[in-house]
Design an enzyme around this catalytic site. Structure first.
Site, PDB file in Angstrom:
ATOM      1  N   TYR A  69      -1.945   0.605   9.825  1.00 16.90           N
ATOM      2  CA  TYR A  69      -2.621  -0.594   8.720  1.00 16.90           C
ATOM      3  C   TYR A  69      -0.971  -0.028   7.654  1.00 16.90           C
ATOM      4  O   TYR A  69      -0.774  -1.951   7.422  1.00 16.90           O
ATOM      5  CB  TYR A  69      -3.595   0.559   8.164  1.00 16.90           C
ATOM      6  N   THR A  73       1.309  -1.493  -0.323  1.00 17.19           N
ATOM      7  CA  THR A  73      -0.320  -0.288   0.099  1.00 17.19           C
ATOM      8  C   THR A  73       0.760   1.122  -0.154  1.00 17.19           C
ATOM      9  O   THR A  73       2.060   1.076   0.249  1.00 17.19           O
ATOM     10  CB  THR A  73      -1.046  -0.127   1.135  1.00 17.19           C
TER      11      THR A  73
END
Ligand code: UDP
Length: 329
Positions: free
Chosen positions: A141, A117
């Site tokens: 995250y 990501t």
């Protein structure tokens, strides 16, 4: 030979399965159906309901289906949720990925493609950000994914496994043929939320933060069509099978849109002027993040085909319109 797709019943995974099948691949999906749907998996693929952290199950699948590549999508992906539940994120995204990798090594699976990501960069100092920029995630995250990138590098150095890590920017849109799309009921992602507001499925929406140091004060993101994203995985798979080495690439278009611009586009394309409420910043959000895509274009020969925010929004709207019928079965 087959490709194992973890999370293949989910949003991006279900698009990947279609792309693989269209290319004539044998596909095995491993999904616990926590956020995915059985009906989202194309019938030509084999769906195994289970958890990718289940070592015995994964070990059995890898040998039974002669898996030569794992494409690993299954993950938790909501930034504010990761701030509230870091241990859930480290368990699911990091610890279980370690178990999956261990099984891959034990079974001698040669190739691994990992969904990383843009959140690994945190608040990049330069824009567009390239892959060598400092990795300094600002939320659990991003950290949960960055740790897997590190594991992959170490595992690939120690064992006979080659990998591609793809750092996704903001994935949106739906299959242009209308076969799958973003179906998660409580999705929090901007385009999904705006499309639901346009269709009257929610009463308006909120903009989280309008005091960022950006041209209009709302956050800037690089929205990429899900079909271009899954094609990047096909390009990566081809390259790994041809003997290509380990690589990490951004997947984005290199152009940022603000939250307010995205909302305006949804209003324009849908023809609906829904209510937009300005509210405070959301936990864990960087102000701006836009991809440099030079590396993926050069090394994976990836070329975007759907770099068009209106198209992304139109297809997201079309998918959302038909979704209730699908959910009802
Ligand atoms: N956002 C917003 N309202 C919403 C959902 C998202 O203002 O209802 C903003 C969010 O704060 C961020 C941007 O839209 O600045 C993109 O958020 P999203 O959750 O889609 O993706 P992320 O960048 O967090 O992965």
């Amino acid at each position: 030979m087959s490709v194992l797709v973890t999370g293949g019943a989910g949003y991006i995974g279900s698009h990947m399965v279609l792309e693989l099948l269209d290319a004539g691949e044998r596909v095995v999906v491993l999904d616990n159906l926590s956020t995915g749907f059985r009906w989202a998996v194309a019938p030509q693929a084999t769906l195994i309901e289970g958890d990718f952290g289940d070592a015995a199950l994964v070990g059995d699948l890898l040998s039974r289906f002669e898996v030569d590549a794992i494409i690993h999508f299954a993950a938790k992906i909501v930034v504010p949720e990761s701030v509230a539940d870091p241990l859930g994120y480290y368990e699911n995204n990091t610890a279980k990925a370690r178990n999956l990798l261990a099984q891959a090594v034990q079974a001698g699976v040669p190739h691994f493609i990992f969904s990383s990501t843009a959140a690994v960069y945190g608040e990049p100092k330069v824009s567009p950000v390239n892959e060598d920029a400092p990795k300094d995630p600002i939320n659990p995250y991003g950290r949960s994914k960055l740790m897997v990138e590190w594991m992959l590098a170490d595992v690939a150095a120690a064992h006979k496994l080659t990998y591609t890590a793809l750092r996704y920017f903001n994935v949106a849109g739906a299959d242009p043929q209308g076969r799958t799309g973003q179906s998660t009921p409580n999705a929090t992602h901007l385009i999904k939320v705006a499309v639901q507001a346009a269709l009257g499925k929610r009463r308006g929406m909120e903009v989280f933060g309008t005091d960022y140091p950006t041209p209009d004060g709302s956050c800037l993101r690089d929205y990429i069509h899900v079909t271009d994203l899954v094609r990047a995985h096909m390009d990566a798979l081809r390259r790994l099978r041809a003997g290509g080495g380990n690589i990490t690439c951004n997947v984005g278009y290199g152009r940022g849109y603000s939250v307010l611009e995205v909302i305006d586009t949804v209003k324009r394309v849908s023809g609906v002027d829904f209510e937009v409420r300005r509210s405070g910043r959301r936990a864990g959000d960087p102000a701006s993040i836009v991809a440099s895509n030079d590396r993926i274009r050069r090394e994976l020969c990836w070329t975007p085909r759907h770099d068009d925010l209106e198209e992304i929004v139109r297809q997201a709207l079309e998918w959302e319109r038909g979704l209730e019928k699908r959910l009802a079965g």
